[in-house]
Design an enzyme around this catalytic site. Structure first.
Site, short mmCIF file in Angstrom:
data_model
loop_
_atom_site.label_atom_id
_atom_site.label_comp_id
_atom_site.label_asym_id
_atom_site.label_seq_id
_atom_site.Cartn_x
_atom_site.Cartn_y
_atom_site.Cartn_z
N HIS A 141 0.82 -1.21 0.00
CA HIS A 141 0.00 0.00 0.00
C HIS A 141 0.86 1.26 0.00
CE1 HIS A 141 0.29 -0.36 4.55
NE2 HIS A 141 0.42 0.94 4.42
N ASP A 157 0.51 -7.59 1.22
CA ASP A 157 0.91 -6.20 1.50
C ASP A 157 2.43 -6.05 1.56
OD1 ASP A 157 0.61 -3.55 1.93
OD2 ASP A 157 -0.19 -3.72 3.96
N SER A 214 4.73 4.31 10.10
CA SER A 214 5.51 3.11 10.40
C SER A 214 5.24 1.99 9.42
CB SER A 214 5.21 2.63 11.83
OG SER A 214 3.84 2.32 11.97
#
EC number: 3.4.21.-
Length: 984
Positions: free
Chosen positions: A89, A120, A203
């Site tokens: 993402h 991801d 993060s």
């Protein structure tokens, strides 16, 4: 990535408590030995040399992601090739631009080389030779070391900070992928690791390391309501990296089935037999459940065999206990047949399923046309709504395709047909849209993914005047960029005189006999639609519509509110009797009094259009009138009422971003609530049908996300002279005093120094309202001179005429200079004040690195005391360099690389010499007079420099190639015309 914290994190939307097995003793941080502390210290010293801060922009809306500027974390996994691992993402499905900042603040450009279609994770590449002052370290990927109870550190840019180190313990290894909601990216068909580390935005992509300094997981997301974090296991990421290092394609297989890990008790309720449960527990004693089919996509490889609720036992005779095993088998079997064994209602069933290439249903291209962008529907979106992976998805609405009228949805639309031709895929869509001529109105059939049961229909105007770009973007994994192919040569040859005159019939209003004289007014109303291609002058809308009043049917003149026509850089259409639509052009826009005059070609409409008769006698309080107008449902409404007040109003300015508002206006209000529900109408004499006032909407301030609009009437005497001049073929050439005034009561006037003689004169001159006017705001002059009038001045007379009404102010403004008597600081003075020519509307806009630049418009000069530069930022595009480097609307750019830029021409001469992909230094002054310097990196590939300029009555476009200004001509059209002539 900053927006990575989501509130939904389980398949049912509920929070799962963090529970550790009772046998695991969780050591407290305070009980760590000195040796452990020293071990972590040396580990972190090594790890930080591999962790980078990623500053990036997803420059175009694509698939599940909107264009965005953000920051995230990544870590080096190969130093020779320069490969950084981060989240999918972050890399995004669409165009990506970004750079990495290493621990010693060296910077390096990043190129995306792989983003997984489902999971991801993704990889970015940098040039290791560019890092000169630091020995970059890489982290080993060790997914097998992730165990419940393992102490971990999350090293990254938590909350956007350069370096944060968060600690925690792994509490779960078998969590289903978090649910981030619909119409957004979601991982699936994988386990997730759970821990409580309290990570936040920025993060994303951080390595989760153990005490040995090995990466055992990848930070991906978390819960906004708890300290729970979700880590992606690195098994498939490690395999993908190995493929890339070998130069092999990263094969990914799918059978288009979404599996969920469900506990054994739930599997029993779904039909799991005792024998199969026993076998599974014996083979995999640490597992707590089995994979169950959650969604089987229609028309996919599994559609004819599998069904929801199937419990997966084995694939190719290999028992399945985890997603990792399933992924391993499918990724190595792309294009082959696999034998899948499931248990369904207590019976074992085995069937053959073809393994599809997952990359083939992951879009890697989009087309830009008519101000919007389109792509093939993706597997990501199809899975969420359990629909076939086919169709044309609107990546970004805009231009001719503003499909956000249904609930203000900006994404989630699927186009089923255009011009009554089905568009099942992107290639068909391109062929259909390419065959439609510019200016044609066509029907669109479309649906929203959230409500596929409802089919929507609309008529759209194909606009290639303002949105001429027609190009195909295709992802290039070698360069990391998206390559553009111009498709404009596919446009049809333009035809002249394509608009055919049409006939329309108006409906008659249901009026009482006493009001019959007003019946013809219903044939004086037309609906005016305005499509605004570019955001200039701070105007907050991209599309407006209301009704206008025909003031000359022979010449095709229409009076309309300026809240509908903010400027003439727009597409205007005029609709008659909700039947015939013709184009319109802007003839005149009043700088202060909120009205504009349009013109259409009367030859194109065969209808009994009536010219509204305008009164020259001003309305007074208590006058009886008939209101006739159109409500928000476009229905004609009428009511008898009285004028309740005629008063000078002050519409509050918009504090955030100035845009046009009505000034120095006498507002007419009536004794009825019906007109408040209408954006346009008239107040007419019930006996004669003569129009006494035009009812319109005025754009007001914006507060707490809500746009305020004021509905009121303006007297016909306000605009009658302008209409008459335009009818006679004379230019209006309005001049005015460029100040904002407000009424002052007599008690205020006395206290502030107005003499009793002047007050007595006021009381005698205006029997209905005893008032004078004071200057509350002065506009900064265009030429930089000082204003003759000052804020706080109380105006007594203009050119010898007592100023008790705003009509007097308007009449006096026609002269280049006026004589004003006023009271300033309790002293009576007489001054000569110059007036301003109304011909100062915006006539040029520059598009540079995603920012729309213009000369400071009138609303800016009304609200600011000093114009810092002639280069004013009107708007900026999401995902652009302007957005990434914090160049905000209402900023002034005063210098570029130390060179002053007092106007747009100077600015263009400087910036067009700056090479692509280099930094430029800007000096910027905010609207609040705060100066600062910033740097910005050029990106001409996605955001080329362009200009649009008004020359005469036409807007002309220019592009800049290699620093040279090139006029945007219809070269492609000319080529087609020449070719057509040859064929004839």
């Amino acid at each position: 990535m900053v927006p990575q914290k989501r509130s939904r994190d389980d398949l049912n939307g509920l929070k799962s408590p963090v529970r550790s097995p009772k046998k695991i003793a969780m050591p407290a941080a305070t009980s760590a030995s000195n040796g452990v502390v020293a071990g972590w210290h040396s580990t972190i010293e090594k790890v930080v040399k591999s962790v980078v801060s990623i500053q990036f922009a997803q420059v175009a809306s694509f698939d599940c992601e909107s264009a965005v500027v953000s920051e995230a974390t990544g870590f080096v996994v190969d130093t020779e090739m320069g490969i950084i691992m981060t989240n999918r993402h972050v890399v995004g499905a669409g165009p990506f631009c970004g750079y990495a900042v290493f621990d010693n603040h060296e910077e390096c450009e990043l190129v995306p080389i792989y983003r997984d279609p489902v999971h991801d994770f993704g990889f970015l590449k940098f040039d290791p030779s560019k890092i000169k002052y630091m020995n970059v370290q890489k982290l080993r990927l060790c997914p097998e070391k992730a165990q419940v109870g393992t102490e971990i550190r999350v090293v990254g840019n938590d909350n956007g900070e350069k370096l944060s180190i968060l600690s925690g313990f792994i509490s779960r290894l078998d969590r289903n992928a978090p649910d981030y909601g619909d119409l957004t990216y979601n991982d699936f068909n994988t386990e997730y690791i759970q821990a409580a580390a309290s990570a936040s935005g920025g993060s994303s992509g951080s390595p989760v390391v153990d005490i040995d300094g090995d990466a055992i997981a990848l930070q991906a997301g978390g819960s906004t309501d708890a300290s729970t974090d979700f880590f992606l296991p690195l098994n498939r990421g490690k395999r993908a990296l190995e493929c890339i290092l070998r130069g092999d394609k990263v094969t990914r297989g799918t059978i288009q089935t979404h599996w969920m890990l469900k506990p054994f008790d739930e599997c029993r309720r779904l039909g799991l037999s005792a024998s199969n449960e026993k076998k599974q527990r014996e083979l995999f004693p640490s597992t707590i459940g089995m994979l169950v089919a959650e969604t089987v996509l229609p028309e996919g490889p599994s559609a004819v065999a599998a069904t929801e609720g199937d419990i997966l036992l084995s694939v190719n005779s290999t028992p399945i206990s985890s997603f990792i095993t399933l992924d391993s088998i499918l990724d190595e079997a792309v294009g082959d047949i696999v034998k899948v064994t499931v248990e369904r209602n207590g019976a074992e069933i085995t069937f053959d399923i073809y393994v599809q290439d997952l990359h083939s249903i992951t879009p890697d291209r989009y087309v830009e046309v008519c101000g919007a962008s389109f792509q093939d529907l993706s597997y990501q979106l199809a899975r969420i709504y359990a629909i076939p992976v086919r169709g044309v998805y609107v990546s970004e609405v805009g231009g001719s395709f503003r499909l956000d009228g249904q609930g203000n949805e900006s994404k989630g639309w699927v186009v089923d047909s255009i011009d009554d031709i089905d568009t099942p895929d992107l290639d068909t869509f391109i062929k259909v849209i390419a065959a439609i001529p510019d200016g044609r109105r066509v029907s669109i059939r479309y649906r929203h993914l959230r409500d596929l049961h409802t089919t929507n229909f609309t008529i759209t105007y194909i606009d290639r005047k303002w949105h001429s770009s027609f190009r195909l973007a295709v992802r290039n994994d070698t360069t990391g960029k998206w390559d553009f192919t111009d498709l404009s040569k596919q446009y049809p040859v333009p035809k002249k005189d394509e608009i055919v005159p049409q006939r329309a019939t108006f409906t008659d209003p249901n009026l009482e006999e006493a009001d019959a004289a007003c019946a013809p007014l219903s044939r004086s109303f037309v609906r005016v639609s305005c499509m605004i291609p570019y955001k200039i002058d701070g105007f907050p809308r991209t599309m407006r519509q209301s009704h206008g009043l025909v003031v000359d049917a022979e010449k095709g003149l229409v009076l309309v509110s300026r809240s509908i026509i903010p400027y003439d850089l727009c597409n205007v259409s005029v609709t008659f009797a909700e039947s015939v639509v013709v184009p319109g052009t802007v003839v005149f826009m009043h700088p202060l009094q909120n009205y504009a005059i349009l013109q259409y070609d009367p030859k194109l409409v065969h209808a009994d259009i009536e010219t509204a008769k305008l009164s020259s006698t001003p309305l007074k309080q208590g006058d009886p009138v008939l209101f006739m107008g159109h409500n928000l449902s476009l229905r004609l409404v009428t009511t008898r009422t009285k004028v309740s007040d005629v008063t000078a109003i002050t519409i509050p300015p918009n504090a955030g971003e100035p845009y046009y508002r009505a000034l120095n206006l006498d507002a007419i209000t009536v004794d009825s609530t019906i007109p408040n529900g209408c954006t346009a109408g008239v107040l007419a004499d019930p006996k004669t049908g003569v129009v006494r006032a035009f009812w319109l909407s005025c754009m007001g301030e914006r507060t707490e996300g809500r746009q305020h609009e004021y509905r009121l009437g303006i007297d016909t005497s306000t605009f009658l002279e302008t209409v008459q001049r335009i009818r006679a073929g004379k230019p209006p050439q309005e001049r005015f005093l460029d100040v904002e005034i407000a009424s002052v009561s007599m008690i205020q006037a006395r206290i502030r120094g107005v003499s009793p003689e002047w007050i007595a004169a006021v009381e005698q001159d205006n029997s209905q309202r005893h008032q004078l006017f004071e200057v509350i705001r002065t506009a900064t002059p265009i030429n930089g001179n000082s204003q003759a009038l000052k804020e706080g001045d109380i105006l007594l007379s203009i050119n010898g005429k007592l100023l008790t009404t705003l009509t007097t102010l308007s009449e006096a403004g026609d002269k280049e200079q006026v004589t004003i008597k006023l009271v300033r600081n309790k002293k009576e003075e007489e001054i000569q004040a110059p007036t301003t020519d109304s011909a100062f509307e915006t006539s040029q806009a520059v598009f540079w690195c995603g920012a729309v630049l213009q000369t400071p418009h009138h609303a800016v000069r009304q609200q600011i005391k000093k114009i810092h530069s002639g280069v004013y930022v009107s708007s900026r595009a999401q995902g652009s360099p302007a957005y990434q480097y914090l160049i905000a609307p209402t900023n002034f750019i005063t210098h570029v690389n130390g060179t002053a830029t007092p106007d747009l021409e100077t600015f263009l001469s400087v910036v067009t010499k700056i090479p692509d992909n280099t930094y430029v230094k800007l000096r910027i002054v905010t609207f609040d007079n705060v100066a600062f310097a910033c740097s910005m990196k050029m990106n001409y590939h996605y955001f080329p420099t362009a200009e649009i300029k008004k020359e005469g009555n036409e807007w002309v476009g220019y592009s800049y190639k290699d620093g040279k200004r090139v006029k945007e001509s219809d070269e492609n059209v000319e080529e087609q015309v020449n070719e057509a002539e040859k064929q004839e």
